[in-house]
Write a protein that holds these residues in place. Structure first.
Motif: not given
Lengths: 114, 116
Positions: B35, B41-43, B37, B45
């Motif tokens: 992932y 953009q957050g986490l 982070q 995948f």
């Protein structure tokens, strides 16, 4: 593509207050998980809810899975400074190649002031 | 200690360079996930491997590649690095691809990549 929307994005409260974080989707999930992440560390699993309508309690934290398995909430009672962190919800896919694969929400940054 | 080991913890490199991030999954876990982070953009995948084979791809750029070796450790290769690649990169593992819906993922502490 399964999407999870978390709200609020930021939460700043005083010690002793209660709060609720929401996680919503238009997709059905086989389970919904909540993680907590502290600065400099990876997310750590707090709880998994599997059955629609399920409620789980972890000390002052209460987790609920929606009846339709599309949404979840995290409620914290009497928040403490030690609860400060990033809270992430994650939904597990229901079948095919997405079975078990986690989709994460954007996260809620919680700050609890003494 | 979560049992998932990521190295290095910090990496500073110049634009255009190539780096390799390493991950050793928790003992007994066959699935590895990568992932990215970032603050906005957050986490996100990137890619999943199961027992040495690629299982799923997410928003992974063509400049990025990964592999899982017979001893189950995994490497994420990032090339032609750009400033925008600066982020935290996490590796997570689970027992099997289908067990994650109950047991979740175990994350490492991440590699903080800074591209200058």
């Amino acid at each position: 593509t399964q999407l999870l929307e978390q709200s609020p994005q930021f939460l700043s409260i005083q010690e002793g207050e209660n709060l609720t974080v929401y996680c919503n989707s238009s997709s059905v999930f086989s389970s919904l998980q909540w993680y907590r992440q502290e600065p400099g560390e990876g997310p750590v699993l707090l709880v998994t809810v599997v059955t629609g309508g399920e409620v789980k309690k972890l000390k002052r934290l209460t987790f609920q899975f929606g009846d339709a398995r599309k949404d979840s909430s995290l409620h914290i009672t009497a928040a403490q400074p030690g609860d400060t962190g990033l809270y992430l919800c994650a939904g597990a896919g229901t079948g095919g190649t997405s079975y078990g694969k986690l989709t994460f929400g954007q996260g809620t940054i919680l700050t609890v002031h003494p | 200690d979560s049992g998932v080991t990521q190295t290095p913890k910090h990496l500073i490199t110049a634009t255009g360079q190539r780096v390799t991030l390493r991950c050793s999954p928790r003992s007994g876990d066959l699935s590895v996930y990568w992932y990215q982070q970032s603050l906005d953009q957050g986490l996100q995948f990137l890619i999943q491997y199961y027992n040495g084979e690629e299982r799923a791809k997410g928003n992974i750029l063509e400049r990025f590649s990964a592999q899982q070796f017979p001893d189950l450790h995994s490497e994420l290769n990032l090339s032609s690095l750009e400033l925008g690649d600066s982020a935290l990169y996490f590796c997570a593992s689970s027992v099997a691809a289908g067990s994650s819906h109950i047991r979740g993922y175990t994350f490492g502490s991440g590699t903080r990549l800074t591209v200058v």
